[in-house]
Design a protein around this motif. Sequence first.
Motif, PDB file in Angstrom:
ATOM      1  N   ASN A  68      71.677  56.255 -44.749  1.00 46.93           N
ATOM      2  CA  ASN A  68      70.411  55.508 -44.720  1.00 46.93           C
ATOM      3  C   ASN A  68      69.230  56.433 -44.418  1.00 46.93           C
ATOM      4  OD1 ASN A  68      70.521  55.980 -41.997  1.00 46.93           O
ATOM      5  ND2 ASN A  68      70.221  53.859 -41.382  1.00 46.93           N
ATOM      6  N   ILE A  69      69.384  57.707 -44.678  1.00 44.07           N
ATOM      7  CA  ILE A  69      68.413  58.788 -44.530  1.00 44.07           C
ATOM      8  C   ILE A  69      68.304  59.299 -43.101  1.00 44.07           C
ATOM      9  CG2 ILE A  69      66.165  57.645 -44.120  1.00 44.07           C
ATOM     10  CD1 ILE A  69      65.005  59.584 -46.211  1.00 44.07           C
ATOM     11  N   PHE A  70      68.542  58.435 -42.104  1.00 43.39           N
ATOM     12  CA  PHE A  70      68.494  58.911 -40.718  1.00 43.39           C
ATOM     13  C   PHE A  70      69.909  59.300 -40.298  1.00 43.39           C
ATOM     14  CE2 PHE A  70      65.217  55.566 -41.008  1.00 43.39           C
ATOM     15  CZ  PHE A  70      64.124  56.399 -40.965  1.00 43.39           C
ATOM     16  N   GLN A 278      64.588  50.805 -55.755  1.00 45.03           N
ATOM     17  CA  GLN A 278      64.787  49.645 -54.869  1.00 45.03           C
ATOM     18  C   GLN A 278      65.855  49.926 -53.817  1.00 45.03           C
ATOM     19  OE1 GLN A 278      65.982  46.087 -56.918  1.00 45.03           O
ATOM     20  NE2 GLN A 278      63.904  45.534 -57.472  1.00 45.03           N
ATOM     21  N   PHE A 281      64.535  53.545 -51.685  1.00 50.81           N
ATOM     22  CA  PHE A 281      63.330  53.565 -50.866  1.00 50.81           C
ATOM     23  C   PHE A 281      62.945  52.216 -50.283  1.00 50.81           C
ATOM     24  CE2 PHE A 281      63.186  57.382 -53.389  1.00 50.81           C
ATOM     25  CZ  PHE A 281      62.892  58.324 -52.424  1.00 50.81           C
ATOM     26  N   GLU A 282      63.491  51.123 -50.828  1.00 50.16           N
ATOM     27  CA  GLU A 282      63.162  49.825 -50.230  1.00 50.16           C
ATOM     28  C   GLU A 282      64.255  49.345 -49.300  1.00 50.16           C
ATOM     29  OE1 GLU A 282      62.111  47.053 -53.304  1.00 50.16           O
ATOM     30  OE2 GLU A 282      60.355  48.215 -53.899  1.00 50.16           O
ATOM     31  N   GLN A 283      65.498  49.684 -49.651  1.00 51.66           N
ATOM     32  CA  GLN A 283      66.592  49.155 -48.836  1.00 51.66           C
ATOM     33  C   GLN A 283      67.367  50.238 -48.094  1.00 51.66           C
ATOM     34  OE1 GLN A 283      68.823  46.590 -51.492  1.00 51.66           O
ATOM     35  NE2 GLN A 283      66.947  45.639 -52.216  1.00 51.66           N
ATOM     36  N   PHE A 284      66.914  51.459 -48.191  1.00 52.85           N
ATOM     37  CA  PHE A 284      67.499  52.577 -47.437  1.00 52.85           C
ATOM     38  C   PHE A 284      68.994  52.767 -47.694  1.00 52.85           C
ATOM     39  CE2 PHE A 284      63.689  51.369 -45.110  1.00 52.85           C
ATOM     40  CZ  PHE A 284      63.065  52.585 -44.993  1.00 52.85           C
TER      41      PHE A 284
ATOM     42  N   THR B  79      57.303  55.180 -46.832  1.00 49.16           N
ATOM     43  CA  THR B  79      58.034  56.267 -47.488  1.00 49.16           C
ATOM     44  C   THR B  79      57.708  57.604 -46.825  1.00 49.16           C
ATOM     45  OG1 THR B  79      57.742  54.995 -49.507  1.00 49.16           O
ATOM     46  CG2 THR B  79      58.603  57.216 -49.744  1.00 49.16           C
ATOM     47  N   ALA B  86      62.911  61.347 -40.694  1.00 52.42           N
ATOM     48  CA  ALA B  86      64.206  61.944 -41.021  1.00 52.42           C
ATOM     49  C   ALA B  86      64.186  63.447 -40.746  1.00 52.42           C
ATOM     50  CB  ALA B  86      64.562  61.674 -42.471  1.00 52.42           C
ATOM     51  N   ASN B 101      61.721  46.883 -42.142  1.00 51.46           N
ATOM     52  CA  ASN B 101      62.290  48.221 -41.985  1.00 51.46           C
ATOM     53  C   ASN B 101      62.562  48.595 -40.527  1.00 51.46           C
ATOM     54  OD1 ASN B 101      62.148  48.545 -44.727  1.00 51.46           O
ATOM     55  ND2 ASN B 101      60.154  49.549 -44.675  1.00 51.46           N
ATOM     56  N   THR B 104      66.127  49.377 -39.623  1.00 48.95           N
ATOM     57  CA  THR B 104      66.609  50.658 -40.163  1.00 48.95           C
ATOM     58  C   THR B 104      66.138  51.800 -39.284  1.00 48.95           C
ATOM     59  OG1 THR B 104      66.323  49.668 -42.334  1.00 48.95           O
ATOM     60  CG2 THR B 104      66.764  52.012 -42.270  1.00 48.95           C
ATOM     61  N   GLY B 108      68.629  53.976 -37.037  1.00 43.83           N
ATOM     62  CA  GLY B 108      68.607  55.406 -37.347  1.00 43.83           C
ATOM     63  C   GLY B 108      68.313  56.258 -36.123  1.00 43.83           C
ATOM     64  N   THR B 110      65.541  56.484 -34.439  1.00 39.90           N
ATOM     65  CA  THR B 110      64.232  57.135 -34.444  1.00 39.90           C
ATOM     66  C   THR B 110      63.298  56.549 -33.383  1.00 39.90           C
ATOM     67  OG1 THR B 110      63.284  55.577 -36.001  1.00 39.90           O
ATOM     68  CG2 THR B 110      64.413  57.454 -36.942  1.00 39.90           C
ATOM     69  N   ALA B 395      65.916  43.271 -45.775  1.00 37.54           N
ATOM     70  CA  ALA B 395      65.254  43.983 -46.877  1.00 37.54           C
ATOM     71  C   ALA B 395      65.917  43.657 -48.213  1.00 37.54           C
ATOM     72  CB  ALA B 395      65.269  45.487 -46.622  1.00 37.54           C
ATOM     73  N   ALA B 396      67.256  43.667 -48.238  1.00 34.62           N
ATOM     74  CA  ALA B 396      67.968  43.397 -49.494  1.00 34.62           C
ATOM     75  C   ALA B 396      67.759  41.954 -49.933  1.00 34.62           C
ATOM     76  CB  ALA B 396      69.451  43.706 -49.319  1.00 34.62           C
ATOM     77  N   THR B 399      64.345  41.384 -51.495  1.00 32.15           N
ATOM     78  CA  THR B 399      64.236  41.846 -52.883  1.00 32.15           C
ATOM     79  C   THR B 399      64.733  40.754 -53.826  1.00 32.15           C
ATOM     80  OG1 THR B 399      64.650  44.103 -52.170  1.00 32.15           O
ATOM     81  CG2 THR B 399      64.933  43.654 -54.506  1.00 32.15           C
TER      82      THR B 399
END
Lengths: 316, 431
Positions: A68-70, A278, A281-284, B79, B86, B101, B104, B108, B110, B395-396, B399
């Motif tokens: 999830n990037i982190f 999507q 960048f939107e849902q990681f 972004t 990160a 977000n 997340t 994460g 952070t 988030a999902a 969408t």
Amino acid sequence: MATPVADDRRTLGLPQPERPPLRKPRTSLKLRNALVGWTFILPNFAGFAVLTLVPVLTLFYISLTSWNIFGAAQWVGLDNFARLVGDKSFHTALGNTFYYAALHIPITIVASLSLALLLNQKLRGAAFFRTVAFFPYITSIVAVAVVWNMLFSPEYGPINQFLSLFIGGEMPGWTVSKDWAMPAVIIVGTWKDMGYYMLLFLAGLQTVPGELQEAARIDGANAWQRFWNVTLPCLRPTMFFVTVMVTIQSFKVFDLILVMTDGGPGQATLVLSQYIYQKGFEQFEFGYASAVAVVLFFICIIVTVVQFVYNKRKEA
Amino acid sequence: MNRKIMSAFGIAAAASLALTGCGGQDEPAAADGPVTISLAGWDFASTPEFQTLADAYHEANPDVTVELKEYPAGDDYDTALTADLAAGAAPDVFIVKNLKNYITFQEGGTLLDISDVAGELDPETGGLEPMSVDGATYAVPYRQDSWLLYYNKELFEKAGVDLPDGSWTWDDYAEAAEQLTEGIGEKQVTGTYLHSWQSTVQGFALAQTEGAALDGGDFSFLAPYYERELALQDAGAQPSYATVTTNELAYQSQFGTQKAAMLPMGSWYIGTLVAEQESGTADTFEWGIAPIPQLDESTTGTENTPVTFGDPTTMGISSDIDESKVETAKDFLRFAAGPDGAAALAEIGITPALIDDAVADAIFGLEGVPQDELSRFAYTTHDTLPENPVGQKTAAIQTILGELHSAVMSESTPVDEAITEAEERVANEVG
């Protein structure tokens, strides 16, 4: 990467008599030429390596992880790809991408070639019209999308008002209709891209020998026969290049759709690149997004290889 | 580069603490010697809230400088910030702009656990409670907009329709919209305007329907809200979704230039409308704010608390922050989310998370803001539920619901079919 250059200079500085006669000079010349060539490629290659090659290689690794990037990525093997098999949205995006490509590629090639043939004539103001045709290509995509969206507006847009002069019944809903959104995007995509490919075809047309045209004309070939039997075969290298470029561009379509329809209505214009965006960048879900990107990568590679093989066979 | 600057600040702060003999003490380091903390925000030219908070805090604590770090506006903020987070190069304090977000960022690792700060804030602070994750809080709200109903008094009078009185359900609203359209009788002017965002329908449905949940797998609660909006656009009482999206209509100009008599919109629009009327971008007309219409009569009327929605904008502390600055950063958060920060924000027309009488006085003291009782009631009294409840799947799911929104509002897919499809997709894709 600066060493080859230094080596090259050192090689050049070697005194001649020490070399064995006959063979060595040829090798050294070869090496020298190769090094000079590499030196020219180096700046471009360095950029390519840092900005494209490394990310692409990383992509393959990330596609096999859950990330999830982190923090650290977790190795999941082929799980992401297994998930793709049952992912309906992915199937929709895949289908839409092929839908776009299947229409955008031939229409763009035909349109840009026609434009090039037309503007290759000794017309008055040909330069002006060439510029006009090229203009959409350099116009900001956001401006293009906003203006075309207005033109396509089902109720007040000039396109439907114009169409209503000729056809009755229900007008297409264009960007706000499930059935018409993709054709609308393809029309704008073609309009925007054809100027660039027209330019490539124009360049290609300059290489068609005048004598061949002349000879064909004397033999009584009409315009269509001359185009089919003289112009088109002479254009094959250009045609090959254009086809490869349009194909890759079509499969990677992203920005135009993002600003015109954002993949909608519903998922009517959702394409692979946008699905990647999507998920990432939107849902990681960078691992899963990378898996989709790998699929897109292989689609592009396979289609290009097929084109190369076909071109080779034709050449032989 | 950033890291260098930050570590330079860190060293400077540590050195100054050592010089003043304050290093290693248990007492909060806040205001003990000059400290600089960095704060991430976006678009400073048109978003003055960050500078306002930084200045106000510096005035109260002259030893502390809050240095702003500008990020791109819009979705690019997340972004760009994500990339910095990160890379471990994020500013000390940053805004969690989009609630969806938050989880997340938190998972994460952070964000620093700032439950102690949250515990000291007024429990009335809007949006504070939803920020809790397993009993701990990682970001605190400093502003909380809520959705209200804006209306043009002059167009109501022209059409001969009674002004909103706080008792409206959505059916009353729809009826008024149709009466207004007919009563005004001008081709380009509609009774109301609904912007194209999915929240303009889904946010209310989620907040006002009892038992509605995003992650419950059942989206039938959306149906009555969509049917009402579709009926309104079919009746011509609001511009259709197709017109709004293809012509890129702006809600500011629709309401501001009197093309719509009503507008459901967030409280941030108060400041915008006042400014636009002053600059001449918007027409000059009398307007008012009413509570957003309700699902049924159980929450209507000024004796009840109307239910609306709005995501809080929150602030958290980066887990990469220098140890010596943590207390200062926490103190800044206490200030920003507390009454002093609220007062500073209200002065520039921004709705803080903590709305007390002083805040209401400041907002309604601005020139051009309507002075009637109902407007003040609507602004100060509401139960605001988050549009994006904190959860891993939010988030999902959003969408998928966004795609439902465009399919339904463009009339590409019937409401029930789209809802069934979304439910299946959530079950298959989100799990």
